[in-house]
Motif scaffolding. Structure first.
Motif, PDB file in Angstrom:
ATOM      1  N   ASP A  39       0.867  -1.161   0.000  1.00 55.40           N
ATOM      2  CA  ASP A  39       0.000   0.000   0.000  1.00 55.40           C
ATOM      3  C   ASP A  39       0.915   1.225   0.000  1.00 55.40           C
ATOM      4  N   GLU A  49       9.716   2.393  17.377  1.00 52.93           N
ATOM      5  CA  GLU A  49       9.735   1.047  17.966  1.00 52.93           C
ATOM      6  C   GLU A  49      11.098   0.685  18.529  1.00 52.93           C
ATOM      7  N   LYS A 106      11.355   1.777  11.838  1.00 52.37           N
ATOM      8  CA  LYS A 106      10.679   0.639  11.191  1.00 52.37           C
ATOM      9  C   LYS A 106      10.485   0.865   9.691  1.00 52.37           C
ATOM     10  N   LYS A 126      -1.679  -2.134  -3.712  1.00 53.32           N
ATOM     11  CA  LYS A 126      -2.632  -2.682  -2.731  1.00 53.32           C
ATOM     12  C   LYS A 126      -3.569  -3.753  -3.324  1.00 53.32           C
ATOM     13  N   SER A 159      -0.955  -7.893   6.378  1.00 53.67           N
ATOM     14  CA  SER A 159      -1.444  -6.525   6.165  1.00 53.67           C
ATOM     15  C   SER A 159      -1.614  -5.721   7.445  1.00 53.67           C
ATOM     16  N   GLY A 160      -1.074  -6.204   8.568  1.00 59.92           N
ATOM     17  CA  GLY A 160      -1.121  -5.411   9.796  1.00 59.92           C
ATOM     18  C   GLY A 160      -2.451  -5.549  10.518  1.00 59.92           C
TER      19      GLY A 160
HETATM   20  C1  LIG Z   1       2.086   3.036  19.461  1.00 60.31           C
HETATM   21  C2  LIG Z   1       2.787   1.743  19.115  1.00 60.31           C
HETATM   22  C3  LIG Z   1       4.075   1.516  19.572  1.00 60.31           C
HETATM   23  C4  LIG Z   1       4.730   0.311  19.263  1.00 60.31           C
HETATM   24  N1  LIG Z   1       5.971   0.101  19.761  1.00 60.31           N
HETATM   25  C5  LIG Z   1       6.586  -1.071  19.524  1.00 60.31           C
HETATM   26  C6  LIG Z   1       7.874  -1.337  20.060  1.00 60.31           C
HETATM   27  O1  LIG Z   1       8.455  -0.501  20.760  1.00 60.31           O
HETATM   28  N2  LIG Z   1       8.464  -2.522  19.761  1.00 60.31           N
HETATM   29  C7  LIG Z   1       7.847  -3.464  18.974  1.00 60.31           C
HETATM   30  O2  LIG Z   1       8.428  -4.533  18.728  1.00 60.31           O
HETATM   31  N3  LIG Z   1       6.630  -3.249  18.450  1.00 60.31           N
HETATM   32  C8  LIG Z   1       5.983  -2.086  18.704  1.00 60.31           C
HETATM   33  N4  LIG Z   1       4.753  -1.853  18.152  1.00 60.31           N
HETATM   34  C9  LIG Z   1       4.151  -2.890  17.284  1.00 60.31           C
HETATM   35  C10 LIG Z   1       4.799  -2.942  15.874  1.00 60.31           C
HETATM   36  O3  LIG Z   1       4.776  -1.671  15.261  1.00 60.31           O
HETATM   37  C11 LIG Z   1       4.008  -3.935  15.007  1.00 60.31           C
HETATM   38  O4  LIG Z   1       3.780  -5.119  15.742  1.00 60.31           O
HETATM   39  C12 LIG Z   1       4.733  -4.332  13.737  1.00 60.31           C
HETATM   40  O5  LIG Z   1       5.120  -3.201  13.006  1.00 60.31           O
HETATM   41  C13 LIG Z   1       3.804  -5.212  12.877  1.00 60.31           C
HETATM   42  O6  LIG Z   1       4.380  -5.415  11.613  1.00 60.31           O
HETATM   43  P1  LIG Z   1       3.507  -6.038  10.443  1.00 60.31           P
HETATM   44  O7  LIG Z   1       4.445  -6.262   9.320  1.00 60.31           O
HETATM   45  O8  LIG Z   1       2.747  -7.206  10.940  1.00 60.31           O
HETATM   46  O9  LIG Z   1       2.396  -4.942  10.100  1.00 60.31           O
HETATM   47  P2  LIG Z   1       2.527  -3.441   9.570  1.00 60.31           P
HETATM   48  O10 LIG Z   1       3.822  -2.829   9.936  1.00 60.31           O
HETATM   49  O11 LIG Z   1       1.266  -2.763  10.020  1.00 60.31           O
HETATM   50  O12 LIG Z   1       2.525  -3.594   7.984  1.00 60.31           O
HETATM   51  C14 LIG Z   1       1.372  -3.963   7.257  1.00 60.31           C
HETATM   52  C15 LIG Z   1       1.461  -3.334   5.884  1.00 60.31           C
HETATM   53  O13 LIG Z   1       0.418  -3.862   5.056  1.00 60.31           O
HETATM   54  C16 LIG Z   1      -0.126  -2.799   4.302  1.00 60.31           C
HETATM   55  N5  LIG Z   1      -1.473  -3.167   3.820  1.00 60.31           N
HETATM   56  C17 LIG Z   1      -2.644  -3.120   4.491  1.00 60.31           C
HETATM   57  N6  LIG Z   1      -3.658  -3.531   3.690  1.00 60.31           N
HETATM   58  C18 LIG Z   1      -3.099  -3.838   2.494  1.00 60.31           C
HETATM   59  C19 LIG Z   1      -3.626  -4.308   1.247  1.00 60.31           C
HETATM   60  N7  LIG Z   1      -4.930  -4.521   1.065  1.00 60.31           N
HETATM   61  N8  LIG Z   1      -2.774  -4.526   0.217  1.00 60.31           N
HETATM   62  C20 LIG Z   1      -1.445  -4.311   0.381  1.00 60.31           C
HETATM   63  N9  LIG Z   1      -0.884  -3.845   1.527  1.00 60.31           N
HETATM   64  C21 LIG Z   1      -1.705  -3.623   2.576  1.00 60.31           C
HETATM   65  C22 LIG Z   1      -0.116  -1.629   5.268  1.00 60.31           C
HETATM   66  O14 LIG Z   1      -0.227  -0.394   4.600  1.00 60.31           O
HETATM   67  C23 LIG Z   1       1.270  -1.824   5.915  1.00 60.31           C
HETATM   68  O15 LIG Z   1       2.272  -1.217   5.162  1.00 60.31           O
HETATM   69  C24 LIG Z   1       4.068  -0.669  18.449  1.00 60.31           C
HETATM   70  C25 LIG Z   1       2.776  -0.434  17.973  1.00 60.31           C
HETATM   71  C26 LIG Z   1       2.122   0.743  18.318  1.00 60.31           C
HETATM   72  C27 LIG Z   1       0.718   0.946  17.802  1.00 60.31           C
END
Ligand SMILES: Cc1cc2nc3c(=O)[nH]c(=O)nc-3n(C[C@H](O)[C@H](O)[C@H](O)COP(=O)(O)OP(=O)(O)OC[C@H]3O[C@@H](n4cnc5c(N)ncnc54)[C@H](O)[C@@H]3O)c2cc1C
Length: 373
Positions: A39, A49, A106, A126, A159-160
């Motif tokens: 996306d 983080e 990150k 996306k 996708s988070g």
């Molecule tokens: C306030 C806060 C503080 C945090 N602090 C920490 C910390 O100190 N240490 C730590 O380890 N973790 C921390 N976290 C958690 C950490 O940020 C997440 O657990 C981690 O980034 C998750 O990674 P991910 O790849 O699963 O998801 P994400 O990083 O959310 O990536 C998902 C991606 O998928 C994309 N996407 C969504 N829908 C679609 C679609 N339909 N098609 C294509 N792409 C799509 C999104 O745009 C995004 O780029 C924190 C979270 C928060 C909210």
């Protein structure tokens, strides 16, 4: 106009966060044909983080140490906290004995990893549609006004927190709270009395986090829920001095006469009722999300990417046990996390009448159905 890509992919990965980009890299390195959907919406906020020192062996295994040597990331010796008592507690001895952890940019790390992805990984925008066929999946994406449709044998949802597959397959989630983070990126105050890069402070109706982003900026966050009488006040930065007047540490990092928009971010804990199925699985926050108090989110996302690669490889050889093992292992990790989280919130007993602390000191599970959108 609909354009069909005749190329058949082994695996489609939805989402280019840490979990998605790592898994795409691991699968491509094993020789699989991978399409990675991302996306492009602009990123305008850092969550600063941090990773604990215990993650270092995993970073070594995944070849990530070289990326962390870049100046956008920096070593971090743990979290200082005022929790359960006003006095500032230093990082726990065991974490400092394991060496230092990391402050990670990150989005910078994802950019670094994306740049180094094998050329065989095809990147598309996306995902806007998904359809399950008897032997494969059809996924749609848009580029320059055209709908591109691709075909993949296996789909990974990375996708988070919003999760794509739970909605598409109508998989419910077990939700444990409704924690929200109110986040700002602010200039560092010159001559800050506390130089700690990560600081957590419990207060009567919420807890606060200060996290150094770089030489010039800090991320400040207030974590709370609707049980807090101050909930509406967190939304405007102009209220933050007043809300934090009883804090000892957090208030020292709020710049005077500075105005900025507060971003509300979901920081709740959830796990999907199913993490794998016929030719699909979920990794990272899409599968299960963590309270940022635990600093587990990124570490577990990386670990899940590593384990998901093994499970998918086994699945391609006709052995489905890998997917079942993956589900079992991740669910067990999550159960341990939930127990530790409740203990951690119960370690704060100074405000026993506070609805916020009461809400955090016991686990309540609700089921949220993800409706097809
Ligand atoms: C306030 C806060 C503080 C945090 N602090 C920490 C910390 O100190 N240490 C730590 O380890 N973790 C921390 N976290 C958690 C950490 O940020 C997440 O657990 C981690 O980034 C998750 O990674 P991910 O790849 O699963 O998801 P994400 O990083 O959310 O990536 C998902 C991606 O998928 C994309 N996407 C969504 N829908 C679609 C679609 N339909 N098609 C294509 N792409 C799509 C999104 O745009 C995004 O780029 C924190 C979270 C928060 C909210």
């Amino acid at each position: 106009m609909r354009v069909k890509m005749t190329v058949k992919f082994d695996c489609a990965v939805i989402g280019m966060g840490v979990s998605g980009v790592l898994l795409a890299k691991e699968l491509a390195t094993q020789g699989f044909k991978v399409v990675l959907f991302h996306d492009d919406k602009p990123i305008n906020m850092s969550l600063a983080e941090s990773l604990p020192a215990t993650v270092n062996p995993l970073l070594e295994r995944l070849g990530l140490m070289k990326y962390l040597q870049h100046e956008i990331h920096f070593p971090c010796s743990g979290t200082f906290s005022s929790w359960g008592a006003a006095q500032l507690q230093h990082p726990r001895l065991e974490s400092t004995m394991q060496g230092h952890g990391w402050k990670v940019d990150k989005h910078g790390l994802v950019r670094q990893l994306a740049y180094d992805l094998p050329d065989s990984v095809v990147k598309l925008h996306k995902v806007i549609s998904i359809e399950r066929q008897p032997s494969h999946w059809l996924l749609g994406s848009k580029s320059n006004g055209q709908v591109i449709e691709v075909c993949a044998r296996f789909v990974v949802d990375a996708s988070g927190r919003q999760g794509y597959l739970p909605r598409a397959l109508n998989i419910s989630r077990h939700c444990f709270d409704k924690l929200m983070a109110f986040v700002v990126n602010v200039p560092r105050i010159s001559g800050e009395k506390l130089s700690h890069p990560v600081l957590v402070e419990a207060q009567q109706n919420h807890w606060g986090l200060v996290s150094k982003m770089n030489q010039n900026q800090n991320m400040l966050a207030i974590f709370s829920n609707q049980a807090s009488p101050d909930f509406e006040l967190y939304k405007s930065f102009e209220n933050w001095h007043e809300i934090s007047q009883d804090s000892l540490y957090f208030k020292q990092f709020i710049p005077q006469e500075y105005s900025t928009k507060v971003r509300m971010v979901n920081a709740s804990s959830h796990i999907c009722s199913q993490l794998t199925g016929d030719n699909w699985l979920m990794v990272g926050d899409a599968a299960m999300s963590f309270d940022p108090l635990s600093s587990h989110g990124m570490t577990t996302s990386m670990y899940m990417a590593e384990k998901a690669c093994h499970a998918i490889m086994q699945s391609f050889t006709g052995n489905r046990a890998g997917l079942a093992d993956y589900s079992e292992q991740m669910t067990s990790i999550y159960n341990t996390y939930l127990n530790e989280l409740v203990q951690r919130y119960n370690a704060e007993q100074r405000w026993q009448g506070s609805p916020f602390w009461q809400s955090k000191q016991q686990l309540k599970m609700t089921n949220e159905c993800m409706l097809v959108s």
